[in-house]
Design a protein around this motif. Structure first.
Motif, mmCIF file in Angstrom:
data_model
loop_
_atom_site.group_PDB
_atom_site.id
_atom_site.type_symbol
_atom_site.label_atom_id
_atom_site.label_comp_id
_atom_site.label_asym_id
_atom_site.label_seq_id
_atom_site.Cartn_x
_atom_site.Cartn_y
_atom_site.Cartn_z
ATOM 1 N N ILE A 193 0.844 -1.176 0.000
ATOM 2 C CA ILE A 193 0.000 0.000 0.000
ATOM 3 C C ILE A 193 0.879 1.226 0.000
ATOM 4 C CG2 ILE A 193 -1.795 1.178 1.303
ATOM 5 C CD1 ILE A 193 -2.504 -1.684 2.246
ATOM 6 N N SER A 194 0.494 2.208 -0.751
ATOM 7 C CA SER A 194 1.277 3.427 -0.868
ATOM 8 C C SER A 194 1.591 3.987 0.504
ATOM 9 C CB SER A 194 0.464 4.457 -1.639
ATOM 10 O OG SER A 194 1.143 4.786 -2.782
ATOM 11 N N GLN A 205 7.399 3.275 -0.840
ATOM 12 C CA GLN A 205 7.468 3.201 -2.299
ATOM 13 C C GLN A 205 8.147 4.423 -2.908
ATOM 14 O OE1 GLN A 205 4.910 2.217 -0.554
ATOM 15 N NE2 GLN A 205 3.945 0.431 -1.474
ATOM 16 N N GLN A 213 3.270 2.974 -10.046
ATOM 17 C CA GLN A 213 1.813 3.072 -10.196
ATOM 18 C C GLN A 213 1.435 3.307 -11.656
ATOM 19 O OE1 GLN A 213 0.580 2.093 -7.611
ATOM 20 N NE2 GLN A 213 1.794 2.808 -5.904
ATOM 21 N N TRP A 273 -2.566 4.061 -12.147
ATOM 22 C CA TRP A 273 -3.360 4.852 -11.210
ATOM 23 C C TRP A 273 -4.252 5.790 -11.987
ATOM 24 C CZ3 TRP A 273 -0.121 7.198 -6.592
ATOM 25 C CH2 TRP A 273 -0.423 6.464 -5.430
ATOM 26 N N GLU A 311 -0.018 -0.566 -6.461
ATOM 27 C CA GLU A 311 -0.927 -0.957 -5.386
ATOM 28 C C GLU A 311 -1.911 -2.016 -5.857
ATOM 29 O OE1 GLU A 311 -1.630 2.774 -2.418
ATOM 30 O OE2 GLU A 311 -2.888 2.602 -4.171
#
Lengths: 358, 508
Positions: free
Chosen positions: B290-291, B295, B427, B430, B459
């Motif tokens: 999870i961010s 990261q 990502q 996203w 994610e």
């Protein structure tokens, strides 16, 4: 119904040109009211301030004379401002440039070499760069805020100027006035327009404007500076050196201010004296922003600011305007301009009450 | 639409334009009490605009919004809240240095002690357990989302809007969120659930309104339709085939981190410790998690944006130790990077696309003797726009005017066109719609097949399983051992994502 601002997809060209004009008109109106409230002849004041500089050849030549250093310094500062490097101490760099240029005629008061003037110009540029370089060094080495450092260096430069003029460089035949020997002819800039004080530094300022335009529009180094100003994280992502940007910004600004200082002593002053520090370095900040940090805009705003200088002098005489009145007009102009800038990026939209349209 | 009880919220013929772009056109929508209503659509379909209109952030150009049958004018979110509309945004708006109850007290009147009691009561009733006295920065993303939901519930809303609520959650927390939403539904609350994840919508929602290009293209019960049908309505064509990466022989190591640590000065940032990984030529390695678990820091260490300095461990890129190498030097080795932040980092919003190409592609013949070659710049940009299907009027458009998905395609295209030997993508999808996301994944796999080494930080677990050969999970600055995607399950990865995984090496 109500009005709202909507961001434009692209900056409006029309608004870009209209904004300074609107700002000028609004500040004229506001100052009319203000001057009238002060009990001064408002129309006369505005007439002197804005029109008289154009109505005689002598006045207009003085406008051109003052526009040259403003234009030169503002072009140099705008390079840094666009990269978010705020050199506020051009005044100090101008003083050091003037001092560095003055060294030659002080040491060779009877010099006749044709190399004297070019060497003075070069020393002026180097002096300004060295003074700004101090700020660059402190910024890159210790992350010292360049706004404070350049500003404080200006105070030091003023004291250096005082020391030299009251001490070692004072003209022995100068009746104890704080000034150097008058420069020999070989140390003076050639006059550009015969019968006026306008010298070739005006050409130099215009060349600097072209160079600034080329740098910011066509050179990759200018592009890197723009990116670091607009989006520092993008600059770091792309690998543009922040350190290099700081050095380039400050050195270009310092060079321009130093050159302007050299041109002042080798031009209208003809010697180094305290009046070399008349605030061009600060006024150039306004000129740079009034010109939208755009090299072409700065040419126009330097002329405008110069008109206000000359017109302000006139207005103090003809309309009995206080010195502060002129400064207030300059301030109004800047405020109205910054306000009108909003319309370059945004447009006004009339919102109807939803549903009422049916 | 007039049969049955009066809907809680109804929209008829609602339109909204931004400049020349029509974001919403003639939208009709009816939300009844006790319903979980999905708003389904690709990125740029107009979902966010529609929610902004309902929540009073924007006002419609045309059409009528009615609340319990009465036309209303929502001029601000405060007006919407007074009616009984609450909204949980995708990006949380909480003060990290305050406690949960202090955050609540900013919007809800009343003493803090009474508030804390109400928070606990709501938590018990709806399965939203959170400690009112906890500082927000110490909470996980799932807990923060619960705080946001509780903050809405404290105002007794009748309609709750949730914008892509699952995109920030690990799989286990999604299950919990759905339980909460079902309990709220039983209480008679209407919920607008915005998402582009079809399986979730089929599982949770009883009604779906599908948007495409600003118009409603479908109104149906998602439980009675297949995911494929929903997708077709959503993107207007058959869903692109899912790529499956075939195993490929590994080449040489292109990126290697050996025990890299990084101490973050920022008290709210994440420090990394003992991170080791290797990416080979012809391989896609994924980093799940999870961010906010390190990261950003990891990506910046690899790209060179964070100087490693005297920190422990070694980073080797394309055969060279790059510890003291700057960003530009690493890029010259053949490294390219797509960052997770598009505006302000991957692209300069105020600059044209053409100028944004110059940002990283300047070494590809776009600069001659220090002069920018506008012709080459424009040609490169036009090529990128065409090859990567960037929807834009042209190279002169400002990057800030592009939608998130389009901008991502542009940045991705620019970096791919640099023909890197090692590509880092953070990502990748996203906020990108399904069609474009599949396209991006396919391109990554194609590059891998040509021998490029790729590291993907994401994610989206499903995405990583689709394209990666090996996975690591990053949790609180620590990286798990390499987990081969062929032999692990989503749940095992999910366990690592919330720190419940077995120690490195002990994965069955």
């Amino acid at each position: 119904m109500r009005l709202t601002l909507v961001r434009r997809e692209r900056a409006s060209r029309l608004a870009m040109f209209a904004a300074p004009v609107v700002a000028l008109v609004l500040s004229a109106l506001a100052s009319l009211i203000l001057f009238a409230a002060l009990g001064k002849p408002a129309e006369q004041a505005l007439y002197s301030l804005l029109l008289e500089p154009f109505l005689s050849w002598y006045n207009f030549s003085e406008v051109l004379l003052k526009a040259a250093p403003l234009m030169l310094i503002a072009q140099g500062l705008a390079v840094g401002f666009r990269a978010n490097v705020f050199n506020i101490g051009a005044e100090g760099q101008l003083i050091i440039g003037a001092i560095a240029a003055t060294a030659l005629p002080v040491w060779y008061p009877a010099g006749t070499s044709v190399w004297m003037l070019p060497a003075m110009i070069a020393m002026g540029a180097l002096g300004g760069m060295a003074w700004a370089g101090v700020a660059a060094l402190l910024k890159t080495r210790f992350n010292a805020n360049e706004i404070l450092v350049t500003l404080m260096l200006t105070l030091i430069a003023t004291q250096v100027l005082n020391y030299l003029l009251l001490g070692p460089w004072k003209d022995p035949h100068g009746f104890n006035f704080p000034q150097t020997v008058p420069f020999p002819a070989a140390a003076m800039l050639p006059v550009l327009l015969p019968g006026t004080r306008v010298n070739i530094s005006l050409i130099g300022a215009l060349i600097a404007s072209v160079l600034a335009y080329v740098m910011m529009r066509h050179r990759f180094s200018g592009f890197q500076l723009l990116v670091s100003g607009l989006a520092p994280r993008a600059a770091s992502y792309a690998g543009f050196s922040e350190r290099r940007g700081i050095w380039v910004s400050l050195l270009v600004g310092g060079m321009a201010a130093g050159l302007a200082g050299a041109c002042e002593v080798a031009g209208p002053l003809g010697q180094l004296q305290r009046s070399v520090t008349t605030g061009y370095g600060y006024a150039a900040i306004i000129v740079a922003y009034l010109g939208g940090l755009n090299p072409l805009g700065i040419v126009a705003s330097a002329l405008l600011m110069s008109v206000l200088y000359i017109g302000g002098d006139n207005a103090m005489v003809s309309a009995d305007l206080p010195v502060a009145g002129v400064a207030v007009f300059q301030g109004l102009l800047l405020v109205f301009y910054l306000a009108s800038l909003t319309f370059i990026r945004n447009r006004v939209v009339l919102i109807r009450r939803p549903g009422a349209a049916r | 639409m007039s049969q049955g009880p009066t809907p809680l919220l109804s929209l008829s013929g609602v339109s909204k334009r931004y400049g020349g772009v029509v974001a919403n056109s003639g939208i009709d929508l009816a939300v009844t009490a006790g319903s979980i209503h999905a708003i389904l659509g690709e990125n740029g379909a107009g979902k966010s605009t529609l929610m902004k209109l309902i929540y009073g952030v924007e006002t419609p150009d045309d059409g009528v919004i009615a609340w319990k049958g009465q036309p209303v004018r929502l001029s601000s979110p405060a007006a919407a809240r007074r009616l009984g509309i609450g909204m949980v945004f995708q990006h949380f708006s909480l003060f990290e240095t305050l406690t949960v109850v202090q955050n609540m007290a900013l919007v809800v009147p009343g003493a803090q002690a009474a508030l804390a009691a109400r928070i606990r009561a709501l938590g018990d009733e709806f399965g939203l357990s959170v400690d009112p006295a906890a500082l927000v920065h110490s909470l996980s993303v799932g807990e923060r989302q619960r705080v946001e939901i509780i903050r809405c519930l404290l105002l007794d809303p009748e309609l709750l809007i949730l914008d892509e609520p699952t995109s920030v959650l690990p799989p286990q927390s999604v299950v919990k969120l759905f339980e909460t939403l079902r309990r709220l539904q039983v209480k008679g609350m209407a919920i607008l659930f915005i998402s582009h994840k079809l399986e979730e919508i089929k599982e949770l929602c009883d009604t779906a309104t599908i948007l495409r290009l600003g118009r409603v293209t479908g109104r149906l019960d998602p439980r009675n339709h297949s995911a494929k049908e929903l997708a077709t309505l959503m993107i207007g064509r058959e869903m692109p085939a899912v790529v499956r990466a075939a195993p490929l022989g590994l080449g040489e190591v292109r990126l290697e981190l050996a025990g890299v640590g990084y101490a973050n000065d920022d008290p709210f940032g994440v420090s990394l410790s003992d991170v080791s990984l290797a990416v080979h030529s012809g391989e896609i390695v994924g980093i799940a998690g999870i961010s906010g678990n390190g990261q950003q820091e990891l990506a910046a260490l690899i790209s060179g944006e964070i100087a490693q300095g005297a920190a422990p461990g070694a980073i080797r890129l394309l055969g060279q130790a790059v510890g003291d190498m700057g960003v530009a030097a690493r890029r010259r080795l053949g490294f390219a990077f797509v960052p997770e932040e598009r505006l302000g980092r991957g692209a300069v919003p105020e600059m044209s696309l053409a100028d944004n190409v110059l940002l990283t592609a300047h070494g590809r013949g776009l600069v001659h003797r220090g002069f920018i070659s506008r012709q080459a710049e424009r040609a490169f940009t036009a090529d990128c726009i065409a090859r990567f299907d960037v929807r834009t009027p042209g190279p002169e458009t400002e990057a800030g005017a592009l939608s998130g998905g389009n901008l991502q395609k542009f940045i991705m295209g620019r970096e791919v066109m640099l023909e890197p030997a090692m590509l880092l993508v953070s990502q990748p999808t996203w906020g990108v719609d399904i069609g474009a996301a599949t396209d991006i994944r396919q391109r990554l796999v194609a590059m891998r097949n040509q021998g490029v080494a790729i590291l993907v930080i994401s994610e989206e677990i499903d995405e990583l399983f689709q394209i990666c050969d090996t996975l690591h999970v990053l949790y609180k600055g620590r990286l798990s051992a390499a987990l081969p995607t062929a032999s692990i399950t989503v749940n095992e990865v999910g366990a690592h994502m919330i720190g419940a995984g077995q120690p490195a090496g002990a994965v069955p």
